[in-house]
Write a protein that holds these residues in place. Structure first.
Motif: not given
Length: 528
Positions: A162-171, A203-219
């Motif tokens: 629910r927190s801008s969850g990353v999705v990279c592939r379908d089932d 590549a699937g992560c980048a297509r579907r969640a590119g905006t948030v992907l660089p900012y998912t660090t533990t920091t």
């Protein structure tokens, strides 16, 4: 499948088990010896990095959550009426706190003893990628005593559900990869397919969640935690981290040592280990747990290990047909691994192995599906997507296939069952990832922080005991307080009566145990 810091629920036993990753620096496969009862020497103090991000605006720190009845989760039981859900806005990029924001989902059950309320107790159940909004209500009975005086609070970290969850592939894509990609490639064609699958996933992560992907660090998530603390109105952050949640706790303590309240880290990730170190430690840890399982059934560990390795080699050549699916070597490895998370699961491993040797892969495949979060309709959760996004945003290391192959002889000596897979995993996990990682290892030094309980279990396969020793040392003298649980499984709270009582006394009454306190079968063996 990747044996990393995970959180999963084995429905058959009702056993809650958290996560996978790192482990210690030992080279044997016997149960680790408890640490000495003296604190580690003080390492060179490193300054906190809390001041490196700009201050947050009042529009964020002054938020007031709108707590409402929770919606039904995608799977699992609906939270009871005592649970309320809300969303908090956090900066997408903490370096630009006035810029774009993303939501972080929260769930809360208020303390029953209003007069004796201590504050909020936030949980992270591991993964990375575990949904605290889904898990905490399911696990709440285990924390009922803590719920007397704490508001129990779970959250979905950034990049999770629910927190801008990353999705990279379908089932369908996930099922196809699971069925066709060899996790221990033996030929040039299998190697190429293995590496191509990792690149395709990224590549699937980048297509579907590119905006948030660089900012998912533990920091970034640690900074979110401090904002949540302020929004909840707590002067200090009280926190319970399990498995990967211990890494998040260590990073938070480093960033905000003065804001550390009562902190518990259980099933501890080694903050000093790099990608190869984590893989080596886990190879040792899972083989250690497998040896202990084999001994418990009266088998010689060496002979029993070879028996299982022989079965896996056979499955690599000829997977077992299960309905319209196949039990591959990789799925069998998954099924074996998940049973080693807790001793209560060992009987299921015996059943699954006996059936597989007899030609039926049904139980082993069911175990793998539990670990992979696949339901009986073929739908997968996205935890593995979030897990990889967070892990690869954290780690700057990108081992090559040649480097992974060079590890195989050593890793196979350490574990004929898990070694080759974990060696290859170093290259397959973040290869060709679309964003750069933050650093090789996280920073966990926390000079000036309040005492933090660091609980390690000697038979933990996923986060081996030595990681707890390393975390206590990294946190610093007077901060990291090591508690040793002599036993099996991933996580000690709720399974060891001694550890549970020790943690409860600390969280509820502020009683800090002596460094090196050791619990065994519910009793104290040494320390105070």
């Amino acid at each position: 499948m990747s044996i990393r810091v995970r959180m999963t629920v084995l429905a058959v036993t009702g056993l809650l088990v958290a996560g996978c990753t790192s482990g210690g620096s030992g080279t044997g496969t016997t149960t680790a010896a408890p640490s000495t009862t003296t604190p580690p020497s003080t390492a060179d103090a490193k300054p906190s990095a809390a001041a490196t991000a700009p201050a947050l605006p009042a529009s964020l720190t002054g938020q007031r959550p709108d707590w409402k009845r929770c919606a039904a989760p995608e799977s699992g039981p609906r939270p009871g009426t005592e649970w309320r859900c809300a969303t908090v806005k956090v900066p997408l990029d903490h370096a630009k706190p006035d810029g774009a924001t993303i939501p972080v989902a929260l769930i809360r059950k208020e303390a029953r003893d209003k007069g004796g309320r201590i504050g909020s107790l936030l949980f992270d159940f591991g993964g990375p990628g575990a949904s605290g909004v889904d898990i905490l209500p399911q696990a709440a009975e285990e924390y009922a005593k803590l719920g007397e005086r704490y508001d129990l609070v779970g959250f979905d970290p950034r990049g999770v559900v629910r927190s801008s969850g990353v999705v990279c592939r379908d089932d369908a894509e996930q099922a196809a990869a699971e069925a066709s990609v060899d996790l221990t490639p033996d030929t040039a064609a299998e190697e190429a397919a293995y590496l191509a699958d990792g690149a395709d996933f990224g590549a699937g992560c980048a297509r579907r969640a590119g905006t948030v992907l660089p900012y998912t660090t533990t920091t970034a998530t640690a900074r979110d935690l401090d904002l949540i603390r302020q929004v909840l109105g707590d002067e200090k952050l009280h926190y319970f981290g399990i498995s990967y949640g211990t890494q998040l706790g260590g990073v938070y303590a480093h960033l905000f040592p003065k804001n550390v309240g009562r902190f518990v880290l259980d099933a501890v990730v080694d903050p000093t280990a790099d990608t190869t170190g984590h893989a080596r430690h886990q190879t040792i840890g899972f083989q250690r747990a497998l040896d202990n399982y084999l001994k418990s059934t009266g088998q010689d560990p060496k002979a029993g290990t070879e028996r299982i390795a022989r079965l896996l080699r056979k499955l690599d050549r000829e997977p077992l047909t299960v309905g319209e699916r196949r039990l591959t070597e990789g799925l069998a490895l998954t099924g074996i691994a998940v049973t080693l998370y807790g001793q209560a699961n060992w009987s299921m491993l015996t059943q699954a192995l006996e059936e597989a040797e007899g030609g039926s892969g049904r139980t082993m495949l069911q175990l793998a599906d539990w670990y992979n979060d696949r339901d009986d309709k073929g739908h997968y959760s996205t935890q593995s997507h979030s897990q990889r996004a967070i892990s690869c945003a954290d780690s700057s290391e990108r081992p090559t296939a040649a480097q992974a192959k060079a590890l195989i002889p050593e890793f196979r000596r350490l574990s004929p069952v898990f070694g080759a897979f974990l060696a290859w995993d170093t290259a397959g996990w973040c290869a060709n990832w679309p964003v750069k990682g933050e650093r090789a290892t996280p920073e966990a030094s926390a000079p000036g922080a309040a005492p933090i309980l660091v609980v390690g279990t000697t038979g933990d396969p996923a986060t081996p005991y030595e990681g707890a020793e390393k975390m206590a040392e990294e946190l610093g003298k007077g901060v990291g307080v090591l508690v040793t649980n002599e036993g099996e499984g991933h996580g000690a709270y709720g399974t060891s009566s001694c550890v549970t009582a020790t943690v409860d006394a600390y969280l509820l009454d502020g009683k800090v145990p002596a460094y090196g306190k050791t619990c065994s079968s519910g009793a104290v063996r040494s320390g105070a």
